[in-house]
Write an enzyme that holds these catalytic residues in place. Structure first.
Site, PDB file in Angstrom:
ATOM      1  N   GLY A  65       0.835  -1.194   0.000  1.00  0.00           N
ATOM      2  CA  GLY A  65       0.000   0.000   0.000  1.00  0.00           C
ATOM      3  C   GLY A  65       0.871   1.246   0.000  1.00  0.00           C
ATOM      4  N   LYS A 103       7.347  -0.399   0.548  1.00  0.00           N
ATOM      5  CA  LYS A 103       7.605  -1.306  -0.584  1.00  0.00           C
ATOM      6  C   LYS A 103       8.801  -0.868  -1.419  1.00  0.00           C
ATOM      7  CE  LYS A 103       3.970   0.796  -3.501  1.00  0.00           C
ATOM      8  NZ  LYS A 103       3.831   2.027  -2.677  1.00  0.00           N
ATOM      9  N   HIS A 108      13.745   9.351  -2.995  1.00  0.00           N
ATOM     10  CA  HIS A 108      14.094   8.030  -3.514  1.00  0.00           C
ATOM     11  C   HIS A 108      15.504   8.039  -4.089  1.00  0.00           C
ATOM     12  CE1 HIS A 108      10.141   5.666  -3.888  1.00  0.00           C
ATOM     13  NE2 HIS A 108       9.962   6.643  -3.037  1.00  0.00           N
ATOM     14  N   ALA A 145      12.617   4.645 -13.541  1.00  0.00           N
ATOM     15  CA  ALA A 145      11.671   5.519 -12.854  1.00  0.00           C
ATOM     16  C   ALA A 145      10.542   5.819 -13.817  1.00  0.00           C
ATOM     17  CB  ALA A 145      12.367   6.791 -12.407  1.00  0.00           C
ATOM     18  N   SER A 171       9.525  13.042 -13.941  1.00  0.00           N
ATOM     19  CA  SER A 171      10.365  13.809 -13.036  1.00  0.00           C
ATOM     20  C   SER A 171       9.532  14.687 -12.115  1.00  0.00           C
ATOM     21  CB  SER A 171      11.328  14.683 -13.841  1.00  0.00           C
ATOM     22  OG  SER A 171      10.557  15.542 -14.657  1.00  0.00           O
TER      23      SER A 171
END
Ligand SMILES: [Zn+2]
Ligand SMILES: [Zn+2]
Length: 451
Positions: free
Chosen positions: A286, A291, A327, A309, A313
């Site tokens: 979720g 995750k 990230h 990705a 952006s």
């Protein structure tokens, strides 16, 4: 070479005797004593106070020991009373004690005047040949990143016998550059790498944790010190680690495993778990379940990764851009980022491991592209999905894909929300069907659904 693991725990072991934490509770019945090993019954790697008894409990004897290698003088690695026990047993064979000054000085008073004990004080860069009628070993002495108390430093050992070679890397934090250089290309059969601090951060280095361990491993693989056949064994484990079954899962993703007290390994029999081999993992979860962090963790011991990705952006959305930046900050510098939604071709032709994060944003982009949100041509999106699943199945490198588990919430209020939920549910099932491993992350804990 045959290696008996006498202990695989930290100084206090795991469970820690006076502790009542969840990790210690989970480790009950799975006792890990102070880290030490016995090679071919002849050569000991560290000999803390618990090591001799551990050998006897495992059904072995130390009567054939001819060389003891100490890494440093900390009391979980040097238990000099063992030398007195050996003296009482009237062992007349010669014995080599190898180690930094700090460790050897603690042993001198425990040796009988007539004992044939040779003290070999070593420092990083030395190499020593140890020979007895039981075999010949070449030992290279490496620098450790481990603060010493008494002066005399801490070292690690690169030990070979014939064509077999192992790295004994406890205690140490991320390895010094000189150590990486000294073992580049070694292609060790086995690497024993300490992983003391698990989930603890902000400790005073000198040890690995679950963030630095895979990075060190990635460097060893990058330099050829370790390769696909290398068995990587985590030792010096403590209760800062998650429960043993969770730790096993984490290490498995890195092509490593936790050593167990009393375990015997035979080198050159190649039962390595082959990190980097092509296999597909789908990570579901979720929002904010952890995750993405888990998916990145799975690949953390790979020297190079292509990060696909698919979220764009975020030029038009500052909140999204901030998340992308977060990230990116978490990923090692050696990871390449490809920002694209045309991922099928990249999957089909991959030569290094791929992290695809995530299927939800990819699907959104495809629905946008096909203008399928409001009764547009869903068939084209479904065709895109089929192409993606086929490319996933054909991917020749290791691949990890992240996706949202969206089906269990409330029914979306809008038609477009329902379309997205339905298509993503379908895509997740199709991807799962073509994945060797499927994991659901809940509250930061990965729950294996397959593999
Ligand atoms: Zn230690
Ligand atoms: Zn230590």
């Amino acid at each position: 070479m045959e290696i008996l693991l006498l202990g695989t725990g930290s100084a206090d072991g795991w469970p820690s005797p006076f502790c009542g934490c969840a990790s210690c509770a989970a480790a009950q019945g799975n006792v890990r004593g102070q880290t030490a090993a016995l090679v071919d019954q002849t050569l000991m790697l560290d000999c803390g106070p618990e090591a001799p008894r551990a050998a006897v409990r495992a059904g072995h004897t130390l009567k054939h020991v001819r060389h003891i290698l100490f890494t440093h003088g900390h009391p979980d690695h040097v238990g000099p009373a063992a030398l007195l026990f050996r003296h009482w047993a009237d062992r007349a064979e010669p014995l080599d004690l190898v180690g930094p000054k700090e460790a050897l000085d603690q042993c001198r008073d425990w040796v009988g005047p007539a004992d044939l004990v040779r003290f070999l004080e070593v420092e990083p860069g030395d190499s020593v040949d140890l020979v007895s009628e039981r075999g010949a070993y070449r030992v290279q002495v490496l620098e450790a990143a481990h603060p010493s108390v008494l002066g005399g430093g801490a070292v690690l050992y690169d030990v070979s016998r014939g064509s077999h070679r192992l790295l004994w890397a406890t205690d140490t934090g991320p390895l010094p550059a000189g150590t990486h250089a000294a073992i580049a290309g070694a292609g060790f059969d086995a690497v024993f790498l300490e992983e003391t601090f698990g989930n603890l951060r902000g400790h005073n280095a000198g040890h690995h944790d679950l963030e630095s361990f895979p990075r060190t491993l990635a460097q060893l693989r990058e330099s050829g010190a370790a390769n696909a056949a290398t068995e990587v064994v985590a030792v010096h484990l403590s209760h800062y680690n998650p429960p043993p079954n969770e730790l096993a899962e984490i290490l498995r993703g890195w092509g490593a495993r936790a050593g167990a007290d009393g375990e015997i390994m035979k080198l050159g029999q190649g039962d390595s778990q082959g990190a980097g081999a092509a296999s597909r993992t789908l990570v579901l979860g979720g929002v904010r379940s952890g995750k993405s962090v888990h998916a990145e963790e799975l690949l953390a011991a790979e020297p190079a990764v292509t990060y696909l990705a698919t979220g764009g952006s975020g030029r038009d959305d500052p909140e999204w851009a901030a998340r992308v930046e977060l990230h990116q900050g978490r990923r090692p510098a050696a990871w390449r980022t490809a920002e694209t939604v045309e991922i099928a071709e990249l999957l089909r032709t991959a030569t290094i491991p791929i992290l695809l994060d995530c299927l939800g944003t990819w699907l959104t982009a495809r629905i946008d592209l096909r203008e399928a949100w409001d009764g547009g041509p869903i068939e084209l999106v479904e065709e895109d999905m089929r192409e993606l699943v086929a490319a996933w199945r054909a991917c020749p490198a290791r691949a990890v894909a992240v996706s949202n588990e969206v089906g269990s919430g409330v029914v979306p209020a809008t038609a477009s929300g329902r379309l997205f939920r339905d298509l993503l549910g379908k895509l997740n099932s199709q991807m799962a069907a073509e994945s060797e491993q499927v994991v659901l992350v809940v509250a930061g804990i990965p729950v294996p659904l397959r593999g």
